[in-house]
Design a protein around this motif. Structure first.
Motif, mmCIF file in Angstrom:
data_model
loop_
_atom_site.group_PDB
_atom_site.id
_atom_site.type_symbol
_atom_site.label_atom_id
_atom_site.label_comp_id
_atom_site.label_asym_id
_atom_site.label_seq_id
_atom_site.Cartn_x
_atom_site.Cartn_y
_atom_site.Cartn_z
ATOM 1 N N SER A 282 47.897 78.856 61.698
ATOM 2 C CA SER A 282 47.012 77.750 62.073
ATOM 3 C C SER A 282 46.357 77.117 60.851
ATOM 4 N N LEU A 283 45.862 77.939 59.946
ATOM 5 C CA LEU A 283 45.159 77.417 58.777
ATOM 6 C C LEU A 283 46.093 76.649 57.849
ATOM 7 N N LEU A 284 47.180 77.285 57.461
ATOM 8 C CA LEU A 284 48.043 76.678 56.448
ATOM 9 C C LEU A 284 48.779 75.459 56.989
ATOM 10 N N LEU A 285 49.309 75.555 58.202
ATOM 11 C CA LEU A 285 50.012 74.407 58.773
ATOM 12 C C LEU A 285 49.067 73.234 58.988
ATOM 13 N N SER A 286 47.882 73.499 59.497
ATOM 14 C CA SER A 286 46.916 72.419 59.717
ATOM 15 C C SER A 286 46.491 71.787 58.402
ATOM 16 N N ALA A 287 46.339 72.616 57.363
ATOM 17 C CA ALA A 287 45.950 72.066 56.060
ATOM 18 C C ALA A 287 47.024 71.144 55.506
ATOM 19 N N VAL A 288 48.293 71.539 55.635
ATOM 20 C CA VAL A 288 49.382 70.684 55.159
ATOM 21 C C VAL A 288 49.414 69.362 55.929
ATOM 22 N N ILE A 289 49.263 69.438 57.242
ATOM 23 C CA ILE A 289 49.271 68.222 58.060
ATOM 24 C C ILE A 289 48.084 67.326 57.710
ATOM 25 N N THR A 290 46.898 67.921 57.536
ATOM 26 C CA THR A 290 45.720 67.130 57.179
ATOM 27 C C THR A 290 45.884 66.464 55.826
ATOM 28 N N GLU A 291 46.444 67.193 54.862
ATOM 29 C CA GLU A 291 46.682 66.592 53.545
ATOM 30 C C GLU A 291 47.644 65.408 53.644
#
Length: 334
Positions: A282-291
């Motif tokens: 959840s953290l890493l995938l969401s961070a990539v999408i947000t970036e």
């Protein structure tokens, strides 16, 4: 003027005391919630997700290091609820306070942003705020239990691992939710409302089925996390991850669903592996999408600014151009 200054000086300690009490109350409430989700590991009762650590790190990142007293006070209330205070309780209290404070300073040193909009923020939260800093509380706590004779030496590594992972999961699952909830905005478009309701209904049907079904179907939760991250970024995916972790912990504690025929150690290891993988996803995938979304917005703003600059330049050239440039020279000069 002197009266105004005096009132300001008197109000500052009052605000500090109020903040301390609020932090202590939230920490204690998180501890009571964490005690509801207990499982047995290595002969000791532990919480696979310890919310107070996430509450403490969130308050430290929001209010700063001055709220350490509230964390210590809340940890003291939790200890008093669990057992009578002894000399070893002082060490546990120090460890539970020092771990979030050290995590806060490590995150600040790494340039952590509370909006968690970059991949480096998520990586810092995982490896510095959770896995790194929580070694302090688990090591001190397990060592004190062994030193006082409350924990046999043969069980020390199992209890230490459960303690460490439980504290780390509290940071990974609770801290992002608390940091992002104030930034969540109510959807204004009906389409977003339909998506949000659809995601809630899907999570309400899929997660209980996966966590309480005798078949090993916990993996079906990961597409839900991916969908939540794609449509609602970090707030949506972390709320789904937290909901899934709570139900999976209940299933492991009651020995139902995929944990039905597992021993205490097997259930604890599988539950912690599931919680850890889910939080990291959840953290890493969401961070990539947000970036990616932030990069796209930045490019769109830059293109819009460039168009506006070109329009101003074109308008300025048209205003300074002589009238005969388009209609030919003035009459009488042929």
């Amino acid at each position: 003027m002197a009266c105004v200054v005096a009132r300001h000086d008197l109000r500052t300690p009052a605000v500090l005391v109020l903040e301390t009490l609020v932090v202590a109350a939230c920490y204690y409430a998180g501890g009571r919630l964490g005690l509801l989700l207990e499982v047995t590991a290595a002969g000791a009762v532990v919480s696979p997700v310890w919310p107070p650590t996430g509450v403490a790190v969130a308050f430290l990142l929001t209010l700063g290091p001055r709220c350490w007293a509230g964390i210590a006070l809340g940890a003291l209330f939790v200890l008093m609820h669990l057992t009578s205070l002894r000399l070893a309780s002082v060490g546990v209290l120090v460890g539970n306070t020092a771990a979030p404070v050290c995590g806060y300073f490590l995150l600040r040193k790494a340039g952590f942003r509370t909006d968690i909009s970059r991949l480096r923020d998520c990586v810092s939260l995982v490896f510095l705020g959770a896995f790194g800093a929580m070694l302090i509380s688990s090591t001190i706590g397990a060592a004190l239990l062994v030193g006082t004779g409350d924990l046999p030496t043969r069980n020390v590594w199992g209890v230490w691992l459960a303690w460490w992972v439980g504290d780390a999961m509290g940071v990974l699952l609770i801290t992002p939710v608390l940091l992002l909830l104030p930034r969540v905005r109510v959807p204004t478009h009906m389409g977003r409302w339909k998506e949000a309701v659809g995601l809630v209904v899907l999570a309400g049907c899929l997660v209980p089925l996966a966590t309480f079904s005798p078949a090993s179907t916990l993996f079906v939760i990961y597409p839900l996390l991916i969908l939540a991250a794609l449509r609602f970024e970090l707030p949506g995916s972390m709320l789904c991850a937290l909901f899934s972790s709570v139900l999976a912990t209940i299933a492991a504690g009651d020995r139902v669903g995929p944990f039905q025929y597992q021993s205490d150690v097997e259930a604890m290891l599988n539950l912690q592996a599931f919680n850890g993988a889910m939080a990291l996803t959840s953290l890493l995938l969401s961070a990539v999408i947000t970036e990616q979304h932030n990069t796209r917005r930045s490019v769109e703003r830059a293109c819009q600014e460039l168009v506006e600059v070109l329009e101003h330049l074109t308008a300025g050239e048209a205003a300074s151009r002589p009238p005969w440039d388009e209609d030919g020279p003035p009459r009488g000069e042929d």
